[in-house]
Design a protein around this motif. Structure first.
Motif, PDB file in Angstrom:
ATOM      1  N   GLU A   9      24.940  16.356 -14.132  1.00 44.85           N
ATOM      2  CA  GLU A   9      23.326  16.254 -14.296  1.00 44.85           C
ATOM      3  C   GLU A   9      22.542  16.864 -13.291  1.00 44.85           C
ATOM      4  O   GLU A   9      21.373  17.598 -13.293  1.00 44.85           O
ATOM      5  N   ILE A  10      23.065  16.491 -11.961  1.00 46.35           N
ATOM      6  CA  ILE A  10      22.217  16.905 -10.829  1.00 46.35           C
ATOM      7  C   ILE A  10      22.601  18.384 -10.391  1.00 46.35           C
ATOM      8  O   ILE A  10      21.809  18.838  -9.527  1.00 46.35           O
ATOM      9  N   PHE A  11      23.753  18.851 -10.466  1.00 46.69           N
ATOM     10  CA  PHE A  11      24.326  20.074 -10.031  1.00 46.69           C
ATOM     11  C   PHE A  11      23.079  21.390 -10.367  1.00 46.69           C
ATOM     12  O   PHE A  11      22.782  21.508 -11.409  1.00 46.69           O
ATOM     13  N   GLY A  12      22.828  21.855  -9.255  1.00 46.26           N
ATOM     14  CA  GLY A  12      21.896  22.931  -9.409  1.00 46.26           C
ATOM     15  C   GLY A  12      20.298  22.604  -9.708  1.00 46.26           C
ATOM     16  O   GLY A  12      19.361  23.381  -9.921  1.00 46.26           O
ATOM     17  N   GLU A  13      20.041  21.286  -9.669  1.00 41.54           N
ATOM     18  CA  GLU A  13      18.602  20.767 -10.084  1.00 41.54           C
ATOM     19  C   GLU A  13      17.588  21.562  -9.242  1.00 41.54           C
ATOM     20  O   GLU A  13      16.372  21.888  -9.716  1.00 41.54           O
ATOM     21  N   GLU A 258      22.950  15.671  -2.267  1.00 43.88           N
ATOM     22  CA  GLU A 258      21.544  16.851  -1.825  1.00 43.88           C
ATOM     23  C   GLU A 258      22.255  18.105  -2.027  1.00 43.88           C
ATOM     24  O   GLU A 258      21.709  18.902  -2.259  1.00 43.88           O
ATOM     25  N   LEU A 259      23.603  18.248  -1.420  1.00 43.25           N
ATOM     26  CA  LEU A 259      24.000  19.704  -1.708  1.00 43.25           C
ATOM     27  C   LEU A 259      24.343  20.053  -3.062  1.00 43.25           C
ATOM     28  O   LEU A 259      24.099  21.218  -3.574  1.00 43.25           O
ATOM     29  N   TRP A 260      24.678  19.202  -3.861  1.00 46.41           N
ATOM     30  CA  TRP A 260      25.113  19.555  -5.090  1.00 46.41           C
ATOM     31  C   TRP A 260      23.710  19.988  -6.084  1.00 46.41           C
ATOM     32  O   TRP A 260      23.408  20.968  -6.850  1.00 46.41           O
ATOM     33  N   LYS A 261      22.530  19.183  -5.577  1.00 48.70           N
ATOM     34  CA  LYS A 261      21.234  19.518  -6.430  1.00 48.70           C
ATOM     35  C   LYS A 261      20.807  20.890  -5.886  1.00 48.70           C
ATOM     36  O   LYS A 261      20.198  21.455  -6.469  1.00 48.70           O
ATOM     37  N   LEU A 262      21.281  21.244  -4.682  1.00 53.11           N
ATOM     38  CA  LEU A 262      20.896  22.770  -4.188  1.00 53.11           C
ATOM     39  C   LEU A 262      22.011  23.765  -4.658  1.00 53.11           C
ATOM     40  O   LEU A 262      22.006  24.942  -4.135  1.00 53.11           O
ATOM     41  N   GLY A 263      22.814  23.406  -5.667  1.00 49.73           N
ATOM     42  CA  GLY A 263      23.864  24.024  -6.369  1.00 49.73           C
ATOM     43  C   GLY A 263      24.772  24.700  -5.336  1.00 49.73           C
ATOM     44  O   GLY A 263      25.476  25.776  -5.486  1.00 49.73           O
ATOM     45  N   VAL A 264      24.949  23.872  -4.175  1.00 49.29           N
ATOM     46  CA  VAL A 264      26.166  24.124  -3.299  1.00 49.29           C
ATOM     47  C   VAL A 264      27.529  23.378  -3.914  1.00 49.29           C
ATOM     48  O   VAL A 264      27.436  22.210  -3.877  1.00 49.29           O
ATOM     49  N   PRO A 265      28.613  24.076  -4.178  1.00 53.01           N
ATOM     50  CA  PRO A 265      29.824  23.756  -4.874  1.00 53.01           C
ATOM     51  C   PRO A 265      30.546  22.911  -3.898  1.00 53.01           C
ATOM     52  O   PRO A 265      31.875  23.211  -3.859  1.00 53.01           O
ATOM     53  N   ASP A 266      30.096  21.909  -3.162  1.00 53.30           N
ATOM     54  CA  ASP A 266      30.719  21.219  -2.048  1.00 53.30           C
ATOM     55  C   ASP A 266      31.829  20.218  -2.961  1.00 53.30           C
ATOM     56  O   ASP A 266      31.738  19.586  -3.690  1.00 53.30           O
ATOM     57  N   LYS A 267      33.051  20.339  -2.302  1.00 60.26           N
ATOM     58  CA  LYS A 267      34.308  19.851  -3.044  1.00 60.26           C
ATOM     59  C   LYS A 267      35.043  18.821  -2.390  1.00 60.26           C
ATOM     60  O   LYS A 267      35.444  17.757  -2.930  1.00 60.26           O
ATOM     61  N   THR A 268      35.390  19.185  -1.220  1.00 65.38           N
ATOM     62  CA  THR A 268      36.444  18.364  -0.489  1.00 65.38           C
ATOM     63  C   THR A 268      35.866  17.710   0.556  1.00 65.38           C
ATOM     64  O   THR A 268      35.382  18.353   1.423  1.00 65.38           O
ATOM     65  N   GLN A 269      36.232  16.629   0.969  1.00 65.49           N
ATOM     66  CA  GLN A 269      35.858  15.832   2.269  1.00 65.49           C
ATOM     67  C   GLN A 269      36.946  14.877   2.559  1.00 65.49           C
ATOM     68  O   GLN A 269      37.702  14.328   1.852  1.00 65.49           O
ATOM     69  N   HIS A 270      37.011  15.020   3.852  1.00 61.74           N
ATOM     70  CA  HIS A 270      37.971  14.111   4.669  1.00 61.74           C
ATOM     71  C   HIS A 270      37.913  13.923   6.021  1.00 61.74           C
ATOM     72  O   HIS A 270      37.117  14.798   6.860  1.00 61.74           O
ATOM     73  N   ASN A 271      38.566  12.865   6.560  1.00 59.53           N
ATOM     74  CA  ASN A 271      38.314  12.734   8.003  1.00 59.53           C
ATOM     75  C   ASN A 271      39.220  13.808   8.749  1.00 59.53           C
ATOM     76  O   ASN A 271      40.209  14.105   8.204  1.00 59.53           O
ATOM     77  N   GLU A 272      38.968  14.227   9.905  1.00 58.88           N
ATOM     78  CA  GLU A 272      39.664  15.181  10.571  1.00 58.88           C
ATOM     79  C   GLU A 272      40.357  14.664  11.713  1.00 58.88           C
ATOM     80  O   GLU A 272      40.428  13.188  11.733  1.00 58.88           O
TER      81      GLU A 272
END
Ligand code: ADP
Ligand code: MG
Length: 703
Positions: A9-13, A258-272
């Motif tokens: 729903e929110i991607f690229g909103e 926030e990023l998905w709303k801005l159409g940023v296809p942010d996919k992976t997150q983890h601790n470094e």
């Protein structure tokens, strides 16, 4: 727990996507827009007015009050100047919003205060921003409300690029043109375009906001200039991929939203690897969009962190002795008919087009290793490149076992008869599935690694724009393609010519291939024997921009003019000097006003204790020894502080930007280290309650 998020729903909103243009624009205008996006050219004035109006209506419906041309000056970050959609009131006093095609396409910010490296004297302040129609407009929600951001390029009155986007777009056109020649030669006449795809992985630190506000170094420079190592660092390797802490998780959730709303296809997150360090990776996109999105990612990280009472540190080395942060620039070339030129398939030895592209890239990287290294240089990155956790400052290419073997066959015999296979993965557990392994393991120490169907350039610094690395990469590869195509297009026997060139390129440039441990001292020596450049600092790297070789390359492919290169070089020198200057002044401030007074106070108390203990007739040697040690370190600090002040004063007399930068590197930075060392020792000697600001342990483990 908490609010649920529906990605679909929110991607690229908050993006004025192609889809929204299709819905909102008359068919003919929509078609014109698509044809410009895909094939280049300009929108007619009438169509630009229609697009601007539709864009404004959409933005206003979503609460936007202002618009801005969003651009990327040579500060490395983004710039914006907001204008309200306010038109003049009509005769009844009603305000009608307005936004014309001209306002969409062209802006004229007063450019005099952006760095131009002598390109534009301040009295010639004119600079123009022009709409990059290929990167979609978006709505930014922030403290100022909702603003329509229009991605733009930024040029001077005389057409020189004053930004990072213009050369990137030029380089994408250059590599597209030359790569098309190559795919045509290999028989593809369907493709009309070769796109550069880029997937940047972004590392960052999060620390507590309130604690960060107690440290001038973090506030002014984005990194710590003092600080003893905490008892625990990253040696337990328990942070990498570790369970994400609740407060960090909440930050990540908001960031993703926030990023998905801005159409940023942010996919992976983890601790470094380091405590307090994390990573985010989006799915790859066309280079200019990926670069824009990376800027949005960095900016959004900082904003969202503040809402969670945290500070996001993008500096390459916020904590000495602790892993620094980088950005992995995953890069490949794909035709618009769906062929990834860097995909070897299962049997790379039979994929001649792939091998040929690979050979061209090896040639490009070897020929211009200096420029590629330069493209990842920035002041903060000097703390990383060549230090333990990061790739060294030497460029080399990792191919992996399978490709290395193919290359070896090609060099030895001119043909590659076989490709090594990965084989089955056997775990020894009957209930776990067996699967086909990759033919090659990974190598984390290589600065430029082949990773399956792309190259991963791992030198880029975490705070840097991705524009420079991709501009250089595109241009050097365009040159290699061009030189190859010039030969092949004239060849009488194409297959024979390809065969000969493959063997020649691989042989001539095999010295750039290195599959071993890039972090070892042995490699530094070996690289030296191979004649590979090892350019240690940002300002030494800046010198590579104006060599004859560099000027010829960039001018030939229309990416930078000589003047543009000279101006960029000057900006690097200036920026380097300014950065170190701010760091040095911050150290002087913290040492004089915080550390030294705190230590003196503590030492005074200790001295009184010694006397009292002695008066009581008891041995006070422990206290006295401690006091002596403190006084010794304090004296070292004072000496270094005085020296730093005098070097700073000398620097003020130097006017030549290059000389000044080198003065800061060779004379100021070493004294900063001399000041830091005794201060860090003192931190270990003084009562924690007397230490004037939060320590590494406070910042990294209690954030
Ligand atoms: P890792 O580096 O750990 O292997 P991934 O395989 O997930 O991680 O890829 C890292 C990044 O590379 C992601 O941003 C991904 O989208 C990007 N990537 C994958 N394929 C390509 C490609 N063909 N061109 C450019 N980037 C790519
Ligand atoms: Mg990676």
């Amino acid at each position: 727990m908490g609010e649920r998020v529906n990605v679909e729903e929110i991607f690229g909103e908050n993006v004025f996507t192609i889809e929204k243009m299709r819905e909102r624009l008359p068919k003919n205008v929509y078609k014109e827009v698509v044809s410009v996006i895909e094939g280049g050219g300009e929108l007619s004035k009438q169509s630009a007015d229609v697009v601007a109006n539709a864009m404004k209506n959409w933005a206003v419906e979503h609460g936007a009050t202002h618009y801005t041309h969003w651009f990327q000056p040579l500060t490395g970050i983004t710039a914006e100047k907001h204008d309200a959609f306010i038109g003049s009131p009509d005769k009844d006093g009603k305000m009608i919003t307005s936004f014309s095609g001209k306002e969409l396409i062209k802006g004229e910010p007063d450019a005099s205060s952006f760095p131009s490296g002598g390109l534009r004297a301040t009295f010639e302040a004119r600079g123009y921003t022009t709409w990059d129609i290929t990167s979609p407009a978006f709505l930014k929600e922030s403290g100022t409300g909702v603003t329509l951001c229009i991605p733009t390029a930024f040029c001077s009155y005389t057409g020189e690029a004053l930004d990072k986007k213009t050369p990137l777009l030029r380089s994408m056109e250059a590599v597209n043109k030359q790569a098309l020649r190559i795919v045509r030669l290999f028989g593809n006449d369907r493709a009309t375009k070769v796109n550069v795809s880029v997937g940047p992985e972004q590392e960052y630190f999060l620390i507590d906001w309130d604690k960060s506000m107690k440290r001038e170094d973090i506030i002014f420079t984005g990194r710590t200039l003092f600080g003893a190592m905490p008892p625990k660092g990253q040696e337990m390797e328990d942070h990498y991929f570790g369970v994400i802490r609740e407060n960090v998780g909440e930050f990540m959730k908001d960031l993703n939203k926030e990023l998905w709303k801005l159409g940023v296809p942010d996919k992976t997150q983890h601790n470094e690897v380091a405590p307090g360090q994390h990573e985010l990776a989006p799915i790859y996109e066309t280079a200019n969009i990926a670069v824009d999105h990376n800027q949005i990612i960095m900016e959004t990280m900082k904003r969202v962190a503040e809402h969670h009472n945290m500070r996001c540190l993008l500096h390459e080395k916020p904590f000495a002795g602790v892993n620094g942060s980088g950005k992995h620039d995953n890069w490949s070339l794909c035709t618009d008919d769906g062929v990834n030129l860097l995909d070897p398939g299962d049997t790379p030895n039979k994929n001649v087009q792939f091998l040929f592209v690979l050979a061209c890239i090896l040639k490009a990287v070897d020929t211009h290793a200096d420029l590629l290294r330069q493209s990842a240089a920035d002041v903060g990155n000097d703390h990383r490149l060549g230090a333990d956790e990061a790739p060294p400052a030497i460029i080399s290419v990792f191919l992996g076992e399978q490709l290395e073997d193919v290359v070896k066959q090609l060099i030895e015999t001119g043909v590659a008869k076989s490709s090594k296979k990965g084989g089955k993965l056997k775990t020894g557990v009957s209930t776990l599935p067996e699967f086909e392994k990759d033919a090659t393991d990974r190598n984390r120490t290589s600065p430029f690694a082949f990773t399956g169907n792309k190259f991963e350039f791992r030198m880029v610094g975490s705070s840097d724009s991705m524009a420079s690395s991709n501009t250089t990469l595109n241009t050097i590869v365009a040159e290699a393609f061009c030189e190859a195509a010039d030969i092949l297009e004239k060849a009488e026997d194409f297959d024979m010519a390809v065969h000969d060139l493959l063997k020649q390129y691989m042989t001539d440039h095999q010295r750039i291939i290195f599959n071993g441990d890039g972090y070892s001292e042995a490699w530094v020596e070996e690289a030296d024997r191979r004649g590979l450049p090892n350019i240690k600092s940002t300002i030494e790297a800046a010198d590579t921009l104006t060599t004859k070789k560099a000027v010829e390359l960039f001018e030939r492919f229309g990416v930078y003019t000589k003047t543009e290169l000279e101006s960029r070089q000057e900006i690097i020198f200036e920026n380097y000097a300014k950065t170190i200057n701010i760091e040095a002044l911050t150290m002087i401030d913290m040492a004089s006003k915080q550390i030294i007074p705190a230590v003196m106070k503590y030492a005074g108390r200790l001295a009184r204790d010694v006397n009292e203990i002695k008066a009581a007739g008891v041995d006070a040697s422990v206290e006295a020894d401690e006091l002596k040690e403190i006084q010794t370190e304090l004296a070292k600090m004072k000496k270094a502080l005085d020296k730093l002040k005098s070097e700073e004063a000398k620097a003020r007399k130097i006017t030549d930007p290059r000389k000044l930068a080198f003065f800061y590197k060779d004379y100021v930075r070493p004294v900063m280290d001399d000041l830091r060392a005794p201060a860090d020792n003192l931190e270990m000697l003084v009562d924690k309650n007397d230490w004037p600001f939060p320590t590494y342990a406070d910042l990294l483990f209690e954030g």
